[in-house]
Enzyme design. Structure first.
Site, PDB file in Angstrom:
ATOM      1  N   HIS A 141       0.863  -1.184   0.000  1.00 57.41           N
ATOM      2  CA  HIS A 141       0.000   0.000   0.000  1.00 57.41           C
ATOM      3  C   HIS A 141       0.901   1.235   0.000  1.00 57.41           C
ATOM      4  O   HIS A 141       1.126   1.861   1.036  1.00 57.41           O
ATOM      5  CB  HIS A 141      -0.928   0.003   1.212  1.00 57.41           C
ATOM      6  CG  HIS A 141      -1.911  -1.127   1.205  1.00 57.41           C
ATOM      7  ND1 HIS A 141      -1.551  -2.423   1.514  1.00 57.41           N
ATOM      8  CD2 HIS A 141      -3.236  -1.160   0.909  1.00 57.41           C
ATOM      9  CE1 HIS A 141      -2.614  -3.200   1.420  1.00 57.41           C
ATOM     10  NE2 HIS A 141      -3.640  -2.468   1.054  1.00 57.41           N
ATOM     11  N   GLU A 145      -0.319   0.277  -5.443  1.00 56.04           N
ATOM     12  CA  GLU A 145      -1.260   1.296  -4.980  1.00 56.04           C
ATOM     13  C   GLU A 145      -2.520   1.220  -5.839  1.00 56.04           C
ATOM     14  O   GLU A 145      -2.466   1.401  -7.052  1.00 56.04           O
ATOM     15  CB  GLU A 145      -0.650   2.686  -5.054  1.00 56.04           C
ATOM     16  CG  GLU A 145      -1.583   3.789  -4.588  1.00 56.04           C
ATOM     17  CD  GLU A 145      -2.191   3.495  -3.220  1.00 56.04           C
ATOM     18  OE1 GLU A 145      -3.437   3.528  -3.122  1.00 56.04           O
ATOM     19  OE2 GLU A 145      -1.421   3.228  -2.268  1.00 56.04           O
ATOM     20  N   ASP A 175       0.871  -1.906   5.073  1.00 55.32           N
ATOM     21  CA  ASP A 175       0.301  -0.835   5.890  1.00 55.32           C
ATOM     22  C   ASP A 175      -0.965  -0.277   5.230  1.00 55.32           C
ATOM     23  O   ASP A 175      -0.997   0.874   4.808  1.00 55.32           O
ATOM     24  CB  ASP A 175       1.322   0.267   6.179  1.00 55.32           C
ATOM     25  CG  ASP A 175       1.836   0.938   4.924  1.00 55.32           C
ATOM     26  OD1 ASP A 175       1.771   0.322   3.849  1.00 55.32           O
ATOM     27  OD2 ASP A 175       2.294   2.092   5.015  1.00 55.32           O
TER      28      ASP A 175
END
Length: 318
Positions: free
Chosen positions: A42, A143, A192
């Site tokens: 992430h 992402e 995360d």
């Protein structure tokens, strides 16, 4: 699903903890000449302006990294009053103590992105990792947020890093295991997520379990919030169980800066505390990490703590 933007939270106390642990872990792993692959499930936008609209709106960095750095344009702080009580004298002595190695190293990296001082630019995990990696190491960035993915791609392009960095507009939990094990059989995987969705807690566990099956000797680092939610409190316990069953060592560290209680103002307005604490859980951590954090975390509590509930924990297993 896509409402969370890390730009609002960049440089807060959770980022300080996460990135201090990340840097200390990388420094150890990069001592070996063999190539290292780092996977960030992430990645966010990668780089943030703390004087920009997003971070300025939340102001969270003011209670995080900005407490730790010196801005050359800021007026000099007034001289402290003489300590008169034992507690005050102890606090003054702690404030004058040299910075612990892990904290000093974190601030060194932040300074590398802010040569004129302060912290107007805050590097997210992708830029911190790239800053430390060597030419033969590799970085895989995932992402899924459409805006952050575009920003990340543009930010990374400025580095002209070529094949060293891959930016993937994909679900890290669904795709990142394809890089495990890497050819060099050395990897650090950072997880995360925002935990905006309750399902993120379960997905962390599922991903970690699958990753360990594919690559049992990798190092896995999980950031998590400590909030009044059962899933948040269960996550480190379940990760420890997972590591123990796999016969792997683990390290769980937490930083609390304030109370998690909801209060009511004299006007009757309900005041929520925001994020009071967070943790980092590592599977197969470097053996050097625990003593480094035991020295640094008391200083973070002293510098970032907002009330008497501030504190830390360091728990190793295996």
């Amino acid at each position: 699903m896509f409402s969370y933007r890390h730009a609002f939270h960049a440089g807060n106390h959770a980022d300080v903890l996460k990135h201090m642990v990340l840097i200390a872990t990388l420094d150890h792993m990069l001592e070996k000449e063999t190539a290292l692959t780092v996977v960030d499930t992430h990645a966010g936008a990668g780089l943030y302006r703390l004087d920009g609209d997003y971070a300025g709106t939340s102001g969270e960095a003011a209670e995080g990294v900005l407490r730790l750095v010196t801005d050359p344009k800021a007026p000099p702080a007034p001289a402290p009053a003489p300590a008169t009580t034992a507690a005050a004298k102890k606090a003054a002595k702690e404030a004058e103590a040299p910075l612990a190695d892990a904290l000093a190293r974190y601030l060194e990296v932040i300074h590398d992105f802010n040569a004129k001082g302060g912290a107007r630019v805050y590097p997210g995990s992708p830029f911190i990792v790239q800053h430390l990696l060597r030419d033969h190491d590799r970085l895989k960035l995932f992402e899924l947020h459409p805006t952050d993915s575009r920003t990340l791609t543009a930010n990374i392009a400025q580095l002209e890093a070529g094949r060293q960095i891959a930016v993937l507009h994909e679900d890290g939990f669904g795709s990142a295991t394809k890089f495990l094990p890497p050819p060099s059989r050395r990897a650090l995987v950072l997880m995360d997520p925002s935990y905006e969705l309750k399902t993120d807690y379960g997905r962390v566990l599922d991903f970690a379990a699958e990753a360990l099956k594919r690559f049992a000797t990798g190092t896995y680092a999980v950031w998590y919030p400590i909030i009044p939610r059962p899933e948040a409190h269960d996550l480190p316990r379940r990760l420890k169980t997972l590591a123990t069953k796999a016969g792997k060592s683990s390290l769980n560290v937490t930083l609390t800066v304030k109370s998690s209680k909801i209060t009511t103002a004299p006007s009757g307005e309900t005041r929520r505390p925001g994020l009071p604490a967070s943790g980092m859980f590592l599977i197969n951590p470097p053996y050097t990490l625990k003593p480094l954090l035991e020295a640094a975390l008391p200083q973070l509590v002293q510098k970032l703590g907002q009330d008497r509930n501030a504190g830390f924990t360091v728990e190793a297993a295996g």
